[in-house]
Design a protein around this motif. Structure first.
Motif, PDB file in Angstrom:
ATOM      1  N   LEU A 177       0.840  -1.185   0.000  1.00  0.00           N
ATOM      2  CA  LEU A 177       0.000   0.000   0.000  1.00  0.00           C
ATOM      3  C   LEU A 177       0.884   1.247   0.000  1.00  0.00           C
ATOM      4  N   PHE A 178       0.535   2.189  -0.867  1.00  0.00           N
ATOM      5  CA  PHE A 178       1.237   3.477  -0.943  1.00  0.00           C
ATOM      6  C   PHE A 178       0.204   4.580  -0.785  1.00  0.00           C
ATOM      7  N   MET A 179       0.611   5.679  -0.172  1.00  0.00           N
ATOM      8  CA  MET A 179      -0.371   6.699   0.209  1.00  0.00           C
ATOM      9  C   MET A 179       0.205   8.097   0.033  1.00  0.00           C
ATOM     10  N   PHE A 180      -0.679   9.035  -0.335  1.00  0.00           N
ATOM     11  CA  PHE A 180      -0.332  10.456  -0.324  1.00  0.00           C
ATOM     12  C   PHE A 180      -1.424  11.230   0.396  1.00  0.00           C
ATOM     13  N   TYR A 181      -1.001  12.226   1.191  1.00  0.00           N
ATOM     14  CA  TYR A 181      -1.957  12.993   1.994  1.00  0.00           C
ATOM     15  C   TYR A 181      -1.472  14.436   2.115  1.00  0.00           C
ATOM     16  N   ASN A 182      -2.265  15.359   1.590  1.00  0.00           N
ATOM     17  CA  ASN A 182      -2.041  16.789   1.824  1.00  0.00           C
ATOM     18  C   ASN A 182      -2.726  17.138   3.149  1.00  0.00           C
ATOM     19  N   VAL A 183      -1.910  17.445   4.164  1.00  0.00           N
ATOM     20  CA  VAL A 183      -2.432  17.566   5.533  1.00  0.00           C
ATOM     21  C   VAL A 183      -2.761  19.005   5.935  1.00  0.00           C
ATOM     22  N   GLU A 184      -2.837  19.907   4.986  1.00  0.00           N
ATOM     23  CA  GLU A 184      -3.347  21.278   5.182  1.00  0.00           C
ATOM     24  C   GLU A 184      -2.623  22.078   6.274  1.00  0.00           C
ATOM     25  N   ASN A 185      -1.642  22.864   5.846  1.00  0.00           N
ATOM     26  CA  ASN A 185      -1.007  23.841   6.749  1.00  0.00           C
ATOM     27  C   ASN A 185      -0.612  23.247   8.097  1.00  0.00           C
ATOM     28  N   PHE A 186       0.133  22.155   8.076  1.00  0.00           N
ATOM     29  CA  PHE A 186       0.482  21.478   9.329  1.00  0.00           C
ATOM     30  C   PHE A 186       1.765  22.098   9.894  1.00  0.00           C
ATOM     31  N   PHE A 187       1.581  23.233  10.568  1.00  0.00           N
ATOM     32  CA  PHE A 187       2.689  23.946  11.197  1.00  0.00           C
ATOM     33  C   PHE A 187       2.836  23.529  12.652  1.00  0.00           C
ATOM     34  N   PRO A 188       4.088  23.451  13.143  1.00  0.00           N
ATOM     35  CA  PRO A 188       4.270  23.262  14.578  1.00  0.00           C
ATOM     36  C   PRO A 188       3.849  24.516  15.320  1.00  0.00           C
ATOM     37  N   TRP A 200      -7.095   4.349  11.076  1.00  0.00           N
ATOM     38  CA  TRP A 200      -8.296   3.925  10.350  1.00  0.00           C
ATOM     39  C   TRP A 200      -7.945   3.281   9.013  1.00  0.00           C
ATOM     40  N   ILE A 201      -6.902   3.788   8.367  1.00  0.00           N
ATOM     41  CA  ILE A 201      -6.428   3.149   7.130  1.00  0.00           C
ATOM     42  C   ILE A 201      -5.926   1.740   7.441  1.00  0.00           C
ATOM     43  N   ASN A 202      -5.212   1.595   8.540  1.00  0.00           N
ATOM     44  CA  ASN A 202      -4.728   0.285   8.967  1.00  0.00           C
ATOM     45  C   ASN A 202      -5.895  -0.669   9.220  1.00  0.00           C
ATOM     46  N   GLU A 203      -6.973  -0.163   9.823  1.00  0.00           N
ATOM     47  CA  GLU A 203      -8.154  -0.993  10.068  1.00  0.00           C
ATOM     48  C   GLU A 203      -8.796  -1.434   8.762  1.00  0.00           C
ATOM     49  N   PHE A 258      -7.424  -1.471   5.573  1.00  0.00           N
ATOM     50  CA  PHE A 258      -6.575  -2.151   4.598  1.00  0.00           C
ATOM     51  C   PHE A 258      -5.710  -3.240   5.218  1.00  0.00           C
ATOM     52  N   GLY A 259      -5.689  -3.317   6.535  1.00  0.00           N
ATOM     53  CA  GLY A 259      -4.903  -4.349   7.196  1.00  0.00           C
ATOM     54  C   GLY A 259      -3.418  -4.089   7.215  1.00  0.00           C
ATOM     55  N   GLN A 260      -3.012  -2.860   6.899  1.00  0.00           N
ATOM     56  CA  GLN A 260      -1.590  -2.509   6.920  1.00  0.00           C
ATOM     57  C   GLN A 260      -1.416  -0.991   6.899  1.00  0.00           C
ATOM     58  N   ILE A 261      -0.264  -0.556   7.429  1.00  0.00           N
ATOM     59  CA  ILE A 261       0.152   0.832   7.273  1.00  0.00           C
ATOM     60  C   ILE A 261       0.890   0.939   5.942  1.00  0.00           C
ATOM     61  N   PRO A 262       0.623   1.951   5.141  1.00  0.00           N
ATOM     62  CA  PRO A 262       1.304   2.056   3.856  1.00  0.00           C
ATOM     63  C   PRO A 262       2.820   1.994   3.989  1.00  0.00           C
ATOM     64  N   SER A 263       3.456   1.315   3.037  1.00  0.00           N
ATOM     65  CA  SER A 263       4.918   1.188   3.031  1.00  0.00           C
ATOM     66  C   SER A 263       5.587   2.529   2.760  1.00  0.00           C
ATOM     67  N   ILE A 264       4.967   3.312   1.899  1.00  0.00           N
ATOM     68  CA  ILE A 264       5.457   4.653   1.578  1.00  0.00           C
ATOM     69  C   ILE A 264       4.307   5.628   1.739  1.00  0.00           C
ATOM     70  N   ILE A 265       4.571   6.722   2.450  1.00  0.00           N
ATOM     71  CA  ILE A 265       3.561   7.749   2.703  1.00  0.00           C
ATOM     72  C   ILE A 265       4.144   9.100   2.318  1.00  0.00           C
ATOM     73  N   GLY A 266       3.565   9.742   1.320  1.00  0.00           N
ATOM     74  CA  GLY A 266       3.960  11.091   0.959  1.00  0.00           C
ATOM     75  C   GLY A 266       3.038  12.088   1.635  1.00  0.00           C
ATOM     76  N   LEU A 267       3.613  13.154   2.167  1.00  0.00           N
ATOM     77  CA  LEU A 267       2.834  14.194   2.840  1.00  0.00           C
ATOM     78  C   LEU A 267       3.137  15.552   2.214  1.00  0.00           C
ATOM     79  N   ALA A 268       2.125  16.395   2.129  1.00  0.00           N
ATOM     80  CA  ALA A 268       2.297  17.769   1.663  1.00  0.00           C
ATOM     81  C   ALA A 268       1.819  18.736   2.736  1.00  0.00           C
ATOM     82  N   GLU A 269       2.343  19.958   2.657  1.00  0.00           N
ATOM     83  CA  GLU A 269       2.032  21.057   3.573  1.00  0.00           C
ATOM     84  C   GLU A 269       2.519  20.781   4.998  1.00  0.00           C
ATOM     85  N   ILE A 270       3.780  20.337   5.071  1.00  0.00           N
ATOM     86  CA  ILE A 270       4.457  20.159   6.351  1.00  0.00           C
ATOM     87  C   ILE A 270       5.243  21.441   6.651  1.00  0.00           C
TER      88      ILE A 270
END
Length: 301
Positions: A7-18, A52-55, A57-69
């Motif tokens: 499983l591969f995943m991409f997620y734009n997480v919207e202005n995720f500032f510390p 919830w994705i793990n629930e 699909f039964g796995q955490i994606p092997s590769i996860i791309g994130l945007a807006e970090i």
């Protein structure tokens, strides 16, 4: 390590500032009254998305791309405590972006051996680097083959798409980079927020070599044609978030089929709506997850 599916995943997480640097970032980020509490809440919410994705699909994606970090500490915090990403490693380099945002990549080091990592910036002119997100490039050994992964967040369509020429220029330069890898017959995955739908002219060009031969598959074309969307502009559905892969990937990595999906779990949607429950709407804090849904690519044997 070989499994029946990946499983591969991409997620734009919207202005995720510390929270700690928001006083500096506030004027460019558009976040109003961002604080430790709201940051901590968003951290928990984004971690829950992975649970919830793990629930499902039964796995955490092997590769996860994130945007807006908005900083490396966000990635560190995403791994803390009982995080579903605690066994992943991440790659990140701050971009020359006017809003202070960058892309990042998490990967499962039990399945992927990192060989090289690059941050690709693009110039407007000889002496001026574009004020946009770099493209992150990682080269892995996966299933005994080289796999190149690119994470991107291309210039937006804001203000009557004033950055369209910059976006097109980046895609043209990016195509030259891809062509050199294709010549070596190595596998490629490109994931990101393209700020273009799958039917966009430049996205379609990206799938072809200079002779018009198809070299990439975009499994999100069918989803878009069936009115499946990862974000919305008002009532208009958009599918800017996509994962492409080279035509040779399935055979090279010993898979037989692929399936694309948009993770639209009701827990991350506005109640009684198709829209994602976002963190902010303009200056109004909504305490949500993101203004985008995650997108996924599943490879199966």
């Amino acid at each position: 390590m070989s499994t029946l599916s990946e499983l591969f995943m991409f997620y734009n997480v919207e202005n995720f500032f510390p929270a700690e640097n928001i006083k500096y970032e506030k004027s460019i980020s558009g976040l109003y009254n961002w604080d430790d509490y709201k940051y901590g809440l968003k951290l928990r919410k984004i971690k829950n998305v992975f649970n919830w994705i793990n629930e499902d699909f039964g796995q955490i994606p092997s590769i996860i791309g994130l945007a807006e970090i908005g900083g490396v500490s966000v990635l560190e915090d995403l791994q803390q405590e009982d995080s579903p990403l605690r066994n992943h490693q991440f790659l990140y380099k701050k971009s020359n972006d006017s809003r202070g945002l960058s892309v990042a990549l998490f990967y499962d080091e039990e399945k992927l051996n990192l060989k090289n990592f690059y941050s690709l910036s693009f110039s407007i002119s000889e002496n001026l680097v574009a004020d946009t997100r770099d493209i992150l490039q990682a080269e892995f050994e996966f299933n005994n083959e080289n796999l190149h992964v690119f994470i991107l967040h291309l210039p937006s369509q804001r203000l009557q798409d004033e950055k369209k020429n910059l976006r097109n220029k980046i895609i043209e330069a990016f195509k030259n980079i891809l062509s050199k890898i294709i010549e070596k017959q190595e596998s490629i995955i490109i994931m990101g927020d393209f700020n273009e739908n799958p039917n966009g002219e430049k996205i379609k060009e990206l799938l072809l070599d200079n002779f018009g031969n198809r070299i990439f598959i975009n499994p999100f074309e069918n989803l878009f044609s069936n009115n499946q969307f990862s974000s919305y502009y008002g009532s208009k559905g958009l599918l800017f978030d996509q994962i492409l892969y080279s035509k040779n990937l399935l055979e090279k990595l010993n898979f037989t089929s692929s399936e694309a999906s948009i993770f639209q779990n009701e827990k991350i949607r506005v109640k009684n709506s198709k829209h994602p429950l976002r963190t902010y709407s303009g200056s109004r804090y909504l305490s949500g997850f993101s203004d985008h849904f995650p997108v996924l690519l599943k490879l199966e044997k």
